[in-house]
Enzyme design. Structure first.
Site, PDB file in Angstrom:
ATOM      1  N   THR A 291      -6.666   1.042  -2.057  1.00 40.34           N
ATOM      2  CA  THR A 291      -5.379   1.331  -1.776  1.00 40.34           C
ATOM      3  C   THR A 291      -4.232   0.675  -2.104  1.00 40.34           C
ATOM      4  O   THR A 291      -3.301   1.080  -2.829  1.00 40.34           O
ATOM      5  CB  THR A 291      -5.217   1.744  -0.258  1.00 40.34           C
ATOM      6  OG1 THR A 291      -5.961   2.643   0.337  1.00 40.34           O
ATOM      7  CG2 THR A 291      -3.933   2.303   0.271  1.00 40.34           C
TER       8      THR A 291
ATOM      9  N   GLN B 292      -6.492   7.619  -1.927  1.00 40.36           N
ATOM     10  CA  GLN B 292      -5.124   7.123  -1.660  1.00 40.36           C
ATOM     11  C   GLN B 292      -4.418   6.715  -2.822  1.00 40.36           C
ATOM     12  O   GLN B 292      -5.073   6.296  -3.580  1.00 40.36           O
ATOM     13  CB  GLN B 292      -5.451   5.886  -0.562  1.00 40.36           C
ATOM     14  CG  GLN B 292      -5.704   5.949   0.760  1.00 40.36           C
ATOM     15  CD  GLN B 292      -7.337   5.872   0.853  1.00 40.36           C
ATOM     16  OE1 GLN B 292      -8.163   6.157  -0.156  1.00 40.36           O
ATOM     17  NE2 GLN B 292      -7.942   5.527   2.031  1.00 40.36           N
TER      18      GLN B 292
ATOM     19  N   ASP C 162      -0.764   8.662   1.327  1.00 39.24           N
ATOM     20  CA  ASP C 162      -0.018   7.062   1.430  1.00 39.24           C
ATOM     21  C   ASP C 162       1.126   7.066   0.306  1.00 39.24           C
ATOM     22  O   ASP C 162       1.073   6.041  -0.278  1.00 39.24           O
ATOM     23  CB  ASP C 162      -1.207   6.056   1.142  1.00 39.24           C
ATOM     24  CG  ASP C 162      -2.286   6.057   2.240  1.00 39.24           C
ATOM     25  OD1 ASP C 162      -2.094   6.603   3.365  1.00 39.24           O
ATOM     26  OD2 ASP C 162      -3.204   5.414   2.102  1.00 39.24           O
TER      27      ASP C 162
ATOM     28  N   ASP D 123      -0.857  10.497   6.258  1.00 38.13           N
ATOM     29  CA  ASP D 123      -0.238   8.961   6.434  1.00 38.13           C
ATOM     30  C   ASP D 123       0.715   8.615   5.490  1.00 38.13           C
ATOM     31  O   ASP D 123       0.722   7.308   4.948  1.00 38.13           O
ATOM     32  CB  ASP D 123      -1.490   7.927   6.577  1.00 38.13           C
ATOM     33  CG  ASP D 123      -2.460   8.521   7.632  1.00 38.13           C
ATOM     34  OD1 ASP D 123      -2.123   8.911   8.670  1.00 38.13           O
ATOM     35  OD2 ASP D 123      -3.631   8.119   7.568  1.00 38.13           O
TER      36      ASP D 123
ATOM     37  N   ARG E 175      -0.034   8.813  13.743  1.00 36.69           N
ATOM     38  CA  ARG E 175      -1.042   8.084  14.496  1.00 36.69           C
ATOM     39  C   ARG E 175      -0.958   6.675  14.134  1.00 36.69           C
ATOM     40  O   ARG E 175      -0.660   6.203  13.270  1.00 36.69           O
ATOM     41  CB  ARG E 175      -2.613   8.936  13.962  1.00 36.69           C
ATOM     42  CG  ARG E 175      -2.713   8.496  12.500  1.00 36.69           C
ATOM     43  CD  ARG E 175      -3.998   9.287  12.068  1.00 36.69           C
ATOM     44  NE  ARG E 175      -4.328   9.150  10.547  1.00 36.69           N
ATOM     45  CZ  ARG E 175      -5.637   9.292  10.319  1.00 36.69           C
ATOM     46  NH1 ARG E 175      -6.461   9.800  10.912  1.00 36.69           N
ATOM     47  NH2 ARG E 175      -5.601   9.279   8.818  1.00 36.69           N
TER      48      ARG E 175
ATOM     49  N   TRP F 159      -2.022   3.364  13.103  1.00 37.74           N
ATOM     50  CA  TRP F 159      -2.860   2.526  12.319  1.00 37.74           C
ATOM     51  C   TRP F 159      -3.356   1.161  12.999  1.00 37.74           C
ATOM     52  O   TRP F 159      -4.480   0.899  13.006  1.00 37.74           O
ATOM     53  CB  TRP F 159      -2.213   2.256  10.942  1.00 37.74           C
ATOM     54  CG  TRP F 159      -3.025   1.637   9.906  1.00 37.74           C
ATOM     55  CD1 TRP F 159      -4.380   1.565   9.982  1.00 37.74           C
ATOM     56  CD2 TRP F 159      -2.710   0.897   8.836  1.00 37.74           C
ATOM     57  NE1 TRP F 159      -4.830   0.812   8.718  1.00 37.74           N
ATOM     58  CE2 TRP F 159      -3.800   0.361   8.264  1.00 37.74           C
ATOM     59  CE3 TRP F 159      -1.277   0.562   8.124  1.00 37.74           C
ATOM     60  CZ2 TRP F 159      -3.512  -0.331   6.925  1.00 37.74           C
ATOM     61  CZ3 TRP F 159      -1.250  -0.235   7.064  1.00 37.74           C
ATOM     62  CH2 TRP F 159      -2.309  -0.833   6.302  1.00 37.74           C
TER      63      TRP F 159
END
Length: 326
Positions: free
Chosen positions: A111, A140, A163, A186, A242, A244
């Site tokens: 990532t 990602q 991301d 995310d 959420r 991480w």
């Protein structure tokens, strides 16, 4: 006498070389144009001529065009503003994603190497510009990766899939004002303290908007104020966030939430213990997605008195008295 003359000539030569080397050591605006009508054809070239740790404000003006660059603003640069001519038509783009394989990295680059723009320096502003990661949906793919402190993004488009925006260093402070940010999963994540003011947050899939990893000792993480939460057609099951990391901090206040936001609002990342530590809050939101009767019981609705204490100056004053000018 001859030795003295030689020394004088050497000094004069050094002075001339120094003067030539410092051609851009001033607050003048640098102009970048892909079509060759500016001083530079790439943004990276303009960044390279800027002096380290400048005490004055220097603008890099980027004319309309598509700039395919994997750009780094290094740690030793400060007080730079990268200003686009037109937000939608001045585009910095690249297409790395986490699963690109090579001989050195047979499992993929991961990532954190996928960024289009990485900002290591502090006191950097991006204005009126698009930063995108336009890779295929193969993993990602970060558009903007931040590590510096006191960063400002005004009227920018930040585009990607999974991301999109990585706020990478705990304790750093970021302001996003009047920005459009889109992604799938995310797509705003990391440990920094970031304030999103009057932004459009657009979901492109049924997934999660935020994945904060706020450290336990940091009083603030992500704050969304007066933002609009929108989604592609057919998207109906989006979580606000959420965690991480266990102490993730995310607050939505005075925001307009579309019907795509799930009734429970928040997800525990399949870890029941996160429900006792994550700091997930809301206040005075509106729209179909803001209804609170079915919200996760471990999230909080702030009182008017509590919300009044959360101001930009207080949030950004955790390290010093920084008040961003935008």
């Amino acid at each position: 006498m001859r030795r003295k003359l030689i020394l004088m000539l050497a000094l004069a030569a050094a002075t001339l070389c120094s003067s030539a080397a410092n051609k851009y050591d001033n607050p003048d605006t640098l102009v970048v144009a892909r079509d060759g009508t500016g001083e530079f054809r790439t943004i990276d070239e303009a960044i390279e001529v800027c002096r380290a740790f400048m005490e004055y404000h220097k603008v890099i003006y980027v004319k309309k065009g598509v700039y395919k660059e994997k750009l780094i603003v290094p740690q030793w640069l400060t007080n730079i503003e990268i200003l686009g001519e037109d937000r939608d038509n001045t585009v910095i783009t690249y297409d790395d994603h986490a699963n690109i394989k090579s001989a050195e990295r047979p499992k993929g680059i991961g990532t954190f190497r996928t960024y289009t723009v990485k900002v290591e320096g502090s006191d950097i502003t991006f204005r009126n510009i698009t930063i995108e990661n336009n890779s295929a949906r193969l993993g990602q793919a970060v558009a903007i990766h931040t590590e510096g402190d006191r960063l400002i993004f005004v009227n920018c488009r930040l585009l990607g899939h999974q991301d999109t925006v990585y706020t990478g260093i705990a304790g750093t402070r970021l302001l996003f004002k009047d920005c459009y940010i889109e992604g799938t999963t995310d797509f705003i994540f990391g440990p920094s303290t970031a304030w999103f003011e009057n932004c459009t947050i657009h979901s492109k899939s049924n997934s999660y908007i935020t994945a904060a990893s706020t450290p336990k000792d940091r009083p603030y993480g992500y704050i969304f104020n007066n933002c609009r939460l929108t989604a592609d057609a057919g998207i109906t099951k989006v979580y606000l966030g959420r965690p991480w990391r266990p102490y993730a901090y995310t607050l939505f206040m005075n925001c307009d939430m579309g019907t795509h936001i799930r009734p429970e609002g928040w997800h525990n990342w399949r870890k029941k213990e996160n429900e006792t530590t994550a700091r997930y809050m809301e206040y005075n939101n509106r729209g179909e997605g803001s209804k609170t009767d079915k919200r996760a019981g471990w999230s909080r609705q702030l009182t008017k008195k509590e919300a009044a204490k959360i101001t930009m100056s207080k949030v950004f004053g955790i390290n010093d008295s920084w008040e961003p000018e935008y």
